[in-house]
Motif scaffolding. Structure first.
Motif, short mmCIF file in Angstrom:
data_model
loop_
_atom_site.label_atom_id
_atom_site.label_comp_id
_atom_site.label_asym_id
_atom_site.label_seq_id
_atom_site.Cartn_x
_atom_site.Cartn_y
_atom_site.Cartn_z
N ILE A 81 0.84 -1.21 0.00
CA ILE A 81 0.00 0.00 0.00
C ILE A 81 0.87 1.26 0.00
N SER A 141 -4.55 6.10 4.72
CA SER A 141 -4.14 6.50 3.37
C SER A 141 -4.56 7.91 3.00
N LEU A 190 -8.34 0.83 -2.22
CA LEU A 190 -7.74 -0.02 -1.19
C LEU A 190 -8.83 -0.75 -0.40
N THR A 222 -4.56 -5.75 4.43
CA THR A 222 -4.86 -4.70 3.46
C THR A 222 -4.36 -5.08 2.08
#
Length: 262
Positions: free
Chosen positions: A163, A187, A200, A220
């Motif tokens: 990520i 994020s 995401l 994630t």
């Protein structure tokens, strides 16, 4: 009827285009009276006054107008949306164009293969597999044997490292100590109620994900494919030190939080 070079000789309407240099807007019309009125209001003829396209067909394209946001016009084929906008401040201008058919939606601009290749290169890891966003079964081990294990990218653990790399390609990044369950919120991307390609996901700690509990750090990854109501496909960097493409049953959306794409 004049047919432009390279166009099919379809009987229908010729559309001229006007431009407003103040609003930075273009407007398409077949209405000579509308054209003349707009020219007197400061619009100019674009494309040398030549038609920009020709269309036949029977699919109506509605035009709406919003005077409150720089004179923006919106062209739509959905009559329900057209009527809804009509009670939300938009002026309904009727059917202005016709199309031969309603086409496919434009695919979101997102290149998972390039992302994976960049990520594995950043880690000094080999590329071992392939990506198929239309897959109906999981493709494991896109890449494996990362030379850096737990702190695989900027000292983030495996799933979060992917990520962080993805966000860094869009001028964004995570901050502080982030576990899988908190990556979506950290994020800075807007939340989504369902999977969005390029968005995401984060799975809460000890939640069920693909029929297994994810553990105390959660999980994630990135959404790369969607078959609405059936399945969605993800890129996940997991505990086995491998980057995998995973196909999830649609029921898994109830176990995760989602974001829009960067």
């Amino acid at each position: 009827m004049k047919i432009l070079a390279g166009m099919l000789p379809i009987l229908g309407y010729l559309y001229i285009v006007l431009y407003n240099s103040t609003l930075k807007n273009h407007l398409y019309t077949t209405d000579t009276n509308e054209k003349n009125i707009l020219i007197r209001s400061g619009w100019s003829i674009d494309n040398g006054g030549n038609p920009v396209f020709c269309s036949g067909g029977s699919v109506p394209i509605y035009r709406t107008y919003n005077a409150g946001i720089s004179g923006v016009h919106l062209l739509i084929t959905d009559s329900n949306e057209y009527n809804t906008l009509g009670v939300q401040g938009w002026s309904k201008e009727g059917v202005k164009l016709y199309a031969v058919s309603i086409g496919k939606l434009i695919a979101p601009s997102f290149a998972p293969t390039a992302l994976v290749q960049g990520f594995t290169t950043a880690l000094g890891a080999p590329w071992l597999g392939s990506i198929n966003v239309d897959a109906t079964a999981t493709i494991n081990k896109i890449s494996t044997n990362f030379t850096i294990y737990n702190g695989s990218y900027k000292n983030y653990s495996q799933c979060v490292a992917l990520i962080e790399y993805y966000l860094s390609q869009h001028g964004r990044g995570l901050s502080g100590v982030v576990y899988g369950y908190g990556a979506a919120a950290n994020s800075g991307l807007a939340a989504s109620s369902a999977p969005i390609i390029g968005g995401l996901f984060s799975v809460p700690a000890n939640e069920i994900w693909l029929n297994s509990a994810v553990g105390y750090t959660g999980h994630t990854g990135i959404i790369i494919g969607i078959k609405s109501g059936v399945s969605f496909t993800t890129l996940e960097n997991n505990f086995a030190s491998s980057l995998a493409q995973v196909v999830h049953p649609w029921s898994d959306i109830s176990h995760a939080n989602f974001t829009v794409k960067p």
